[in-house]
Enzyme design. Structure first.
Site, short mmCIF file in Angstrom:
data_model
loop_
_atom_site.label_atom_id
_atom_site.label_comp_id
_atom_site.label_asym_id
_atom_site.label_seq_id
_atom_site.Cartn_x
_atom_site.Cartn_y
_atom_site.Cartn_z
CB ILE A 110 -23.74 -18.73 2.29
CG1 ILE A 110 -23.32 -17.30 3.85
CG2 ILE A 110 -23.72 -18.10 1.12
CD1 ILE A 110 -21.68 -16.86 3.08
CG ASP A 169 -17.33 -25.44 2.31
OD1 ASP A 169 -16.48 -25.38 2.25
OD2 ASP A 169 -17.71 -24.03 2.26
CG ASP A 197 -13.11 -18.42 0.56
OD1 ASP A 197 -14.63 -19.01 1.35
OD2 ASP A 197 -13.19 -17.65 1.19
#
Length: 320
Positions: A110, A169, A197
């Site tokens: 990110i 992810d 998450d």
């Protein structure tokens, strides 16, 4: 979700050789076609973080394309991935997708600086409303990678260099994972104070057979290098460099694209369904699926080619 992107930390934590730079012109296997997968022309419209190309018939190449930012995942990325894969899902001209990263690494995760307002300053008048809004934000980010899994077209991901946080992810939502010898993987979230998450904790245990290893990686944030990724089942093949990996990814994609799209897409859908259900439920779903899908002309065409000892790639299948 919050895979860290702190430039100072990244630049001191590893030293990636320049073999991953997509502007190189020395690719050997399938040189002309593989070069078409290069990002040298820049990100294709309408996306600012992705470059889309079609290196061969029925194959779509999706390249993470922020090489100057180590393909960090900014706000635009999270929505563009959804738009991109929703479009691919209904594109009858596409049968297989290859995903890779431009520049020296696959992704640094990110872009924390760009995403800070969404993550660190949630909206709401009180705790309950803040929580509801935060849940919506997290669900939106989860869809960024779930859309890969929902896409009926098989997705081959090719990883070189770093694959940090959100990169894990992403790749665990793909169907086939390849990497270079210099690749490394890191579930970084615990280092910045939260649990991952957007998919890693849900999908990685079903990718890697060892629950103990998954727990170790997620709880310590240690790096997993290519050899361990191969032995644990995270990736199926390891290549000397990016050029060799991309050539192999394209060759694999062409093999898949040469088969019946009814058979290929049905196989992906049922593999994912069976992963999340009991054997009995999976068999029942498969029977219901094939009671209609077996009526395709592709079965007769494929059987005829097999009896004539011809490759499935010689058959002309209708678009799906």
């Amino acid at each position: 979700m919050l895979s860290v992107f702190v430039r100072a930390a990244l630049t001191t934590s590893y030293n990636v050789p320049d073999v991953g730079h997509t502007d190189r012109r020395s690719w050997e296997p399938g040189q002309a076609v593989v070069r078409a997968m290069s990002s040298s022309g820049g990100a294709a419209s309408p996306y600012t973080t992705l470059s889309i190309s079609h290196p061969a018939e029925s194959i779509t190449h999706v390249e993470l394309h922020r090489p100057e930012k180590r393909n960090a995942m900014n706000k635009a990325f999270w929505s563009e991935m959804v738009d991109c894969f929703n479009e691919i899902a209904v594109d009858s001209g596409c049968r297989v997708v290859v995903v890779s990263g431009a520049g020296k690494v696959f992704t640094a995760g990110i872009d924390l600086m760009d995403m800070a307002s969404d993550i660190l300053i949630p909206e709401g008048d009180d705790a309950a409303r803040i929580a509801w809004n935060m849940k919506r934000v997290i669900a939106k980010y989860q869809e960024t990678f779930s859309v890969i899994e929902k896409c009926p077209k098989p997705v081959v991901v090719a990883v070189h260099g770093a694959c940090v946080g959100g990169g894990v992810d992403l790749i665990t939502a793909c169907d086939i994972r390849l990497c270079t010898q210099d690749a490394w993987f890191q579930i970084k979230e615990v280092d910045i104070g939260l649990a991952a998450d957007v998919g890693t904790l849900q999908r990685l245990p079903k990718v890697i057979g060892s629950r103990s290893l998954v727990n170790e990686l997620a709880l310590t944030a240690r790096k997993m290098f290519a050899d361990e990724a191969k032995s644990s089942g995270l990736v199926s093949r390891v290549f000397a460099d990016k050029e060799a990996m991309m050539a192999a990814a394209l060759e694999m994609a062409e093999e898949i694209a040469g088969r019946s799209p009814v058979a290929v897409q049905g196989t992906k859908v049922n593999l994912i369904y069976s992963r999340d259900h009991s054997v009995t439920e999976g068999l029942d779903y498969m029977a219901t699926w094939n009671m209609s899908m077996l009526q395709t002309q592709d079965v007769m065409k494929s059987a005829q080619a097999s009896m004539e000892k011809k490759s499935p790639k010689t058959i002309t299948f209708s678009k799906l």
